[in-house]
Design a protein around this motif. Structure first.
Motif, PDB file in Angstrom:
ATOM      1  N   LYS A 214       0.809  -1.232   0.000  1.00 59.59           N
ATOM      2  CA  LYS A 214       0.000   0.000   0.000  1.00 59.59           C
ATOM      3  C   LYS A 214       0.840   1.279   0.000  1.00 59.59           C
ATOM      4  CE  LYS A 214      -3.341  -2.935   0.495  1.00 59.59           C
ATOM      5  NZ  LYS A 214      -4.021  -3.422  -0.728  1.00 59.59           N
ATOM      6  N   GLN A 215       2.134   1.177  -0.208  1.00 59.47           N
ATOM      7  CA  GLN A 215       3.003   2.360  -0.171  1.00 59.47           C
ATOM      8  C   GLN A 215       2.954   3.099  -1.512  1.00 59.47           C
ATOM      9  OE1 GLN A 215       7.167   1.568   0.527  1.00 59.47           O
ATOM     10  NE2 GLN A 215       7.661   3.701   0.977  1.00 59.47           N
ATOM     11  N   LYS A 216       3.204   4.408  -1.436  1.00 58.31           N
ATOM     12  CA  LYS A 216       3.247   5.276  -2.617  1.00 58.31           C
ATOM     13  C   LYS A 216       4.604   5.965  -2.665  1.00 58.31           C
ATOM     14  CE  LYS A 216      -0.229   8.093  -3.264  1.00 58.31           C
ATOM     15  NZ  LYS A 216      -1.129   9.274  -3.104  1.00 58.31           N
ATOM     16  N   ARG A 217       5.126   6.151  -3.878  1.00 54.67           N
ATOM     17  CA  ARG A 217       6.368   6.921  -4.033  1.00 54.67           C
ATOM     18  C   ARG A 217       6.239   7.846  -5.236  1.00 54.67           C
ATOM     19  NH1 ARG A 217      12.717   4.964  -4.859  1.00 54.67           N
ATOM     20  NH2 ARG A 217      13.472   7.059  -5.382  1.00 54.67           N
ATOM     21  N   LYS A 218       6.863   9.030  -5.115  1.00 53.68           N
ATOM     22  CA  LYS A 218       6.823  10.009  -6.192  1.00 53.68           C
ATOM     23  C   LYS A 218       8.241  10.321  -6.671  1.00 53.68           C
ATOM     24  CE  LYS A 218       2.714  12.401  -4.422  1.00 53.68           C
ATOM     25  NZ  LYS A 218       2.176  13.699  -3.935  1.00 53.68           N
ATOM     26  N   ILE A 219       8.375  10.542  -7.962  1.00 52.71           N
ATOM     27  CA  ILE A 219       9.610  11.060  -8.550  1.00 52.71           C
ATOM     28  C   ILE A 219       9.215  12.248  -9.426  1.00 52.71           C
ATOM     29  CG2 ILE A 219      11.516  10.620 -10.150  1.00 52.71           C
ATOM     30  CD1 ILE A 219      11.440   7.696  -9.306  1.00 52.71           C
ATOM     31  N   GLU A 220       9.951  13.335  -9.307  1.00 51.58           N
ATOM     32  CA  GLU A 220       9.677  14.525 -10.117  1.00 51.58           C
ATOM     33  C   GLU A 220      10.830  14.766 -11.082  1.00 51.58           C
ATOM     34  OE1 GLU A 220       8.993  17.612  -7.274  1.00 51.58           O
ATOM     35  OE2 GLU A 220       7.169  16.663  -6.474  1.00 51.58           O
ATOM     36  N   VAL A 221      10.478  15.211 -12.278  1.00 52.06           N
ATOM     37  CA  VAL A 221      11.468  15.451 -13.333  1.00 52.06           C
ATOM     38  C   VAL A 221      11.190  16.815 -13.948  1.00 52.06           C
ATOM     39  CG1 VAL A 221      12.580  14.502 -15.392  1.00 52.06           C
ATOM     40  CG2 VAL A 221      11.288  12.981 -13.869  1.00 52.06           C
ATOM     41  N   SER A 222      12.245  17.549 -14.247  1.00 54.86           N
ATOM     42  CA  SER A 222      12.077  18.766 -15.051  1.00 54.86           C
ATOM     43  C   SER A 222      13.066  18.724 -16.213  1.00 54.86           C
ATOM     44  CB  SER A 222      12.284  20.034 -14.212  1.00 54.86           C
ATOM     45  OG  SER A 222      13.628  20.428 -14.188  1.00 54.86           O
ATOM     46  N   ALA A 223      12.603  19.216 -17.372  1.00 54.60           N
ATOM     47  CA  ALA A 223      13.469  19.339 -18.551  1.00 54.60           C
ATOM     48  C   ALA A 223      13.464  20.802 -18.968  1.00 54.60           C
ATOM     49  CB  ALA A 223      12.964  18.452 -19.686  1.00 54.60           C
ATOM     50  N   GLN A 224      14.636  21.417 -18.926  1.00 56.15           N
ATOM     51  CA  GLN A 224      14.754  22.839 -19.226  1.00 56.15           C
ATOM     52  C   GLN A 224      15.309  23.031 -20.635  1.00 56.15           C
ATOM     53  OE1 GLN A 224      17.306  24.458 -16.177  1.00 56.15           O
ATOM     54  NE2 GLN A 224      15.981  23.769 -14.495  1.00 56.15           N
ATOM     55  N   CYS A 225      14.659  23.901 -21.408  1.00 59.81           N
ATOM     56  CA  CYS A 225      15.144  24.263 -22.746  1.00 59.81           C
ATOM     57  C   CYS A 225      15.893  25.580 -22.621  1.00 59.81           C
ATOM     58  CB  CYS A 225      13.972  24.415 -23.717  1.00 59.81           C
ATOM     59  SG  CYS A 225      12.893  22.979 -23.804  1.00 59.81           S
ATOM     60  N   LEU A 226      17.201  25.516 -22.768  1.00 56.73           N
ATOM     61  CA  LEU A 226      18.040  26.675 -22.475  1.00 56.73           C
ATOM     62  C   LEU A 226      18.758  27.163 -23.729  1.00 56.73           C
ATOM     63  CD1 LEU A 226      19.635  25.237 -19.221  1.00 56.73           C
ATOM     64  CD2 LEU A 226      17.626  26.713 -19.395  1.00 56.73           C
ATOM     65  N   SER A 227      18.803  28.470 -23.882  1.00 50.79           N
ATOM     66  CA  SER A 227      19.502  29.091 -25.003  1.00 50.79           C
ATOM     67  C   SER A 227      20.537  30.059 -24.447  1.00 50.79           C
ATOM     68  CB  SER A 227      18.501  29.835 -25.898  1.00 50.79           C
ATOM     69  OG  SER A 227      19.146  30.471 -26.976  1.00 50.79           O
ATOM     70  N   ASP A 228      21.815  29.637 -24.519  1.00 51.45           N
ATOM     71  CA  ASP A 228      22.912  30.417 -23.942  1.00 51.45           C
ATOM     72  C   ASP A 228      22.685  30.712 -22.456  1.00 51.45           C
ATOM     73  OD1 ASP A 228      24.673  30.526 -26.058  1.00 51.45           O
ATOM     74  OD2 ASP A 228      23.847  32.370 -26.888  1.00 51.45           O
ATOM     75  N   LYS A 229      22.128  29.732 -21.739  1.00 53.00           N
ATOM     76  CA  LYS A 229      21.884  29.896 -20.312  1.00 53.00           C
ATOM     77  C   LYS A 229      22.422  28.681 -19.561  1.00 53.00           C
ATOM     78  CE  LYS A 229      17.502  32.425 -20.841  1.00 53.00           C
ATOM     79  NZ  LYS A 229      16.033  32.348 -20.575  1.00 53.00           N
ATOM     80  N   ARG A 230      22.731  28.901 -18.295  1.00 52.54           N
ATOM     81  CA  ARG A 230      23.104  27.790 -17.432  1.00 52.54           C
ATOM     82  C   ARG A 230      21.851  27.082 -16.935  1.00 52.54           C
ATOM     83  NH1 ARG A 230      27.944  30.020 -13.456  1.00 52.54           N
ATOM     84  NH2 ARG A 230      29.466  30.464 -15.108  1.00 52.54           N
ATOM     85  N   CYS A 231      22.019  25.815 -16.525  1.00 48.81           N
ATOM     86  CA  CYS A 231      20.908  25.090 -15.925  1.00 48.81           C
ATOM     87  C   CYS A 231      20.443  25.840 -14.677  1.00 48.81           C
ATOM     88  CB  CYS A 231      21.326  23.671 -15.532  1.00 48.81           C
ATOM     89  SG  CYS A 231      21.537  22.563 -16.937  1.00 48.81           S
ATOM     90  N   GLN A 232      19.139  25.998 -14.569  1.00 49.94           N
ATOM     91  CA  GLN A 232      18.585  26.701 -13.426  1.00 49.94           C
ATOM     92  C   GLN A 232      18.263  25.706 -12.320  1.00 49.94           C
ATOM     93  OE1 GLN A 232      15.274  28.955 -14.977  1.00 49.94           O
ATOM     94  NE2 GLN A 232      16.417  29.513 -16.799  1.00 49.94           N
ATOM     95  N   GLU A 233      18.270  26.208 -11.093  1.00 49.72           N
ATOM     96  CA  GLU A 233      17.944  25.345  -9.961  1.00 49.72           C
ATOM     97  C   GLU A 233      16.499  24.878 -10.094  1.00 49.72           C
ATOM     98  OE1 GLU A 233      17.817  25.561  -5.077  1.00 49.72           O
ATOM     99  OE2 GLU A 233      18.989  27.035  -6.221  1.00 49.72           O
ATOM    100  N   MET A 234      16.280  23.604  -9.873  1.00 44.85           N
ATOM    101  CA  MET A 234      14.952  23.027 -10.053  1.00 44.85           C
ATOM    102  C   MET A 234      14.023  23.482  -8.931  1.00 44.85           C
ATOM    103  SD  MET A 234      13.871  19.012 -10.173  1.00 44.85           S
ATOM    104  CE  MET A 234      12.191  18.497 -10.489  1.00 44.85           C
ATOM    105  N   ILE A 235      12.881  24.065  -9.309  1.00 43.05           N
ATOM    106  CA  ILE A 235      11.852  24.322  -8.313  1.00 43.05           C
ATOM    107  C   ILE A 235      10.978  23.071  -8.247  1.00 43.05           C
ATOM    108  CG2 ILE A 235      11.889  26.802  -8.698  1.00 43.05           C
ATOM    109  CD1 ILE A 235       9.238  26.524 -10.210  1.00 43.05           C
ATOM    110  N   SER A 236      10.322  22.866  -7.149  1.00 40.80           N
ATOM    111  CA  SER A 236       9.552  21.640  -6.965  1.00 40.80           C
ATOM    112  C   SER A 236       8.364  21.607  -7.927  1.00 40.80           C
ATOM    113  CB  SER A 236       9.052  21.529  -5.522  1.00 40.80           C
ATOM    114  OG  SER A 236       8.025  22.483  -5.292  1.00 40.80           O
ATOM    115  N   TYR A 237       7.873  20.410  -8.130  1.00 41.33           N
ATOM    116  CA  TYR A 237       6.704  20.236  -8.983  1.00 41.33           C
ATOM    117  C   TYR A 237       5.528  21.044  -8.442  1.00 41.33           C
ATOM    118  CZ  TYR A 237       2.844  17.803 -11.325  1.00 41.33           C
ATOM    119  OH  TYR A 237       1.720  17.508 -12.046  1.00 41.33           O
ATOM    120  N   ALA A 238       5.334  21.020  -7.138  1.00 47.70           N
ATOM    121  CA  ALA A 238       4.217  21.743  -6.520  1.00 47.70           C
ATOM    122  C   ALA A 238       4.347  23.250  -6.734  1.00 47.70           C
ATOM    123  CB  ALA A 238       4.142  21.422  -5.022  1.00 47.70           C
TER     124      ALA A 238
END
Length: 540
Positions: A214-238
């Motif tokens: 009966k356990q639940k687990r979540k995984i969150e993913v973000s994909a950033q499309c960047l143009s001459d930018k550094r990867c930004q810090e991921m904000i939470s899904y919520a």
């Protein structure tokens, strides 16, 4: 490597690896980005298709594939929310055996994927539920690739050379794939996981899942499309979801609701409104309705104007955004490779590597014969709807320039009608709303030769002159009122003489460069009714 093309007894076949029924598209869009998934929430093109995550004319993800224990999940349901902002996929596991020898029965694990776009980011939340009374151990995988193909390459245009793929950077919970274009822009896709994967490589991440009963687990993913930018810090899904709700609420603040006694009609109206709002994009000049996904998810002059006219009674702010944007990008100079002439209104505007390098002329392209007159018409109707005289004064110089284009550049052969003849290499040969190369022809099938004067365009110009006269009257410019009104009446009179086909009992499609009428019945003639250029007996 398997061959995709098979020859058998002089017949050619393409190897089939999945059913076309598996290729049903699900579409999301936000600002300059859009994504096309299959019904599983994956980006998994079958051959050379248009699935992917795109931003500003470039594909930043060409593969985004989820699997459980290296098996495809079983689909239960897959839906885009009515408001077009969230994509939810319900799935379960197939039968499989773990490396430890445990047999996992189909339906033991419930999987939910929820995806959405926010500006140039894609977010996903994966929810895994164990509905059994025993602990289940398994692995889930994400496979991803980025090819950075330009949208026009995807449409079939071959490039002589491309930029260089850069070394992929792998960190403990993220991967950055990059491509340095020939335009010297570094385009990157940064995939970030909320949890540290057990294994992460340049094109793959693996998670070992241990779910108690009966356990639940979540995984969150973000994909950033960047143009001459550094990867930004991921904000939470919520956090991203809340920001999405807030921005959508702001966009829909002044929306109009229509309700009738017919529930099917209500559903149709509500879905149409949701589709319209998905295409609305906020520019620095206001809202602009993009023309359509995937090929036309960008600014189009004619399409934006027609959409603004059709929604003017309930959403006049759309018209204001369209007028203001097109006024800002009104052509100022004669530029042959863009089909630009002073005063002409934009046909389309593209971003991306090929547009920047002028491999296509559509970065800022003016190859349309009708948008300039339609711009004047929309401006007049906008004032009639809103009485916004201050805004009318602001765009008056643009209206004047548009009329000057009609008079000085639009009438190429000085016969009193507005024609087109393209100059841009790779531009549109036909520049009306039917712009395929074979759309204007004579009744014997012969293609019309340029310059071509379309029947509906004369109607647009007629109404534009009437509307310009009306605007001049509001602003107290009496000399222009008389001149433009007289121009409109003369055009209407000459139009009946040259375009009416007694034999077909309709207006001919066009007059070609040899002064011959294309005597074919077409829907173009119907547009002469709403502009008022049709004579009453001809209208009947």
């Amino acid at each position: 490597m398997k061959k995709d093309l098979i020859t058998f007894e002089d017949e050619f076949y393409i190897r089939v690896t999945s059913s076309l029924a598996d290729a049903q598209a699900r579409v999301l869009k936000d600002t300059e980005s859009f994504a096309i998934f299959n019904q599983f929430g994956d980006i998994r093109p079958i051959g050379f298709e248009d699935q992917g995550l795109f931003s500003e004319g470039c594909r930043y993800l060409s593969r985004y594939d989820f699997s459980i224990q290296r098996h495809n999940p079983l689909l239960l349901s897959s839906n885009i929310k009515e408001s077009n902002d969230f994509f939810t996929v319900d799935m379960t596991n197939p039968d499989f055996e773990t490396p430890e020898g445990d047999f996992i029965r189909r339906g033991d694990i419930h999987l939910i994927r929820i995806l959405f776009l926010l500006e140039e980011h894609m977010y996903e939340q994966l929810i895994m539920n164990n509905y059994t009374n025993r602990t289940i151990r398994f692995s889930v995988f994400y496979d991803f690739e980025a090819d950075y193909i330009d949208l026009f390459e995807l449409r079939g245009i071959e490039r002589k050379c491309r930029g260089q793929m850069q070394e992929t950077i792998v960190n403990e919970n993220s991967v950055r794939m990059s491509y340095l274009g020939l335009d010297s822009v570094l385009r990157s896709t940064c995939i970030i996981f909320s949890d540290k994967p057990d294994t992460i490589e340049k094109n793959q991440a693996e998670f070992h899942i241990d779910l108690k009963p009966k356990q639940k687990r979540k995984i969150e993913v973000s994909a950033q499309c960047l143009s001459d930018k550094r990867c930004q810090e991921m904000i939470s899904y919520a956090q991203a979801r809340q920001k999405k709700y807030s921005l959508d609420e702001e966009l829909r603040h002044d929306q109009c609701f229509i309700e009738t006694s017919n529930s099917q009609f209500n559903d149709w109206i509500n879905q149409s409104r949701a589709d319209l709002f998905m295409l609305l994009t906020k520019t620095s000049y206001g809202l602009y309705p993009y023309a359509g996904i995937p090929w036309y998810s960008t600014i189009f002059g004619r399409d934006g104007i027609i959409t603004a006219l059709e929604t003017l009674w309930i959403y006049p702010h759309i018209a204001r955004g369209v007028i203001y944007y097109l006024a800002a990008y009104q052509a100022e100079h004669l530029v042959s490779e863009q089909d630009a002439e002073p005063g002409k209104i934009l046909h389309e505007s593209r971003k991306g590597e090929m547009a920047a390098l002028k491999e296509i002329p559509f970065g800022c392209y003016y190859g349309t014969v009708d948008a300039t007159a339609l711009f004047i018409i929309l401006s007049g109707y906008y004032f009639n709807r809103t009485a916004d005289k201050d805004f009318l004064k602001t765009i008056w110089p643009n209206i004047e320039k548009a009329v000057q284009w009609i008079d000085e550049y639009g009438d190429i052969n000085r016969d009193g009608f507005i024609e087109y003849s393209h100059r841009a290499d790779g531009g549109l040969s036909n520049q009306g709303w039917k712009d395929s190369h074979d759309s204007v022809f004579h009744q014997n099938g012969e293609f019309a030769q340029s310059p071509i004067a379309l029947c509906e365009v004369q109607g647009y110009v007629y109404e534009a002159k009437i509307m310009a006269s009306h605007i001049a009257d509001i602003l107290g410019l009496k000399t222009l009122v008389k001149k433009w009104h007289r121009d409109a009446l003369n055009l209407k009179l000459n139009f009946q003489k040259k375009f009416w086909s007694q034999k077909k009992e309709t207006y001919g499609l066009a007059i070609d460069g040899k002064n011959r009428l294309c005597e074919v019945r077409s829907s173009n003639a119907g547009q002469c009714l709403f502009t008022g250029i049709a004579r009453n007996d001809h209208a009947r």
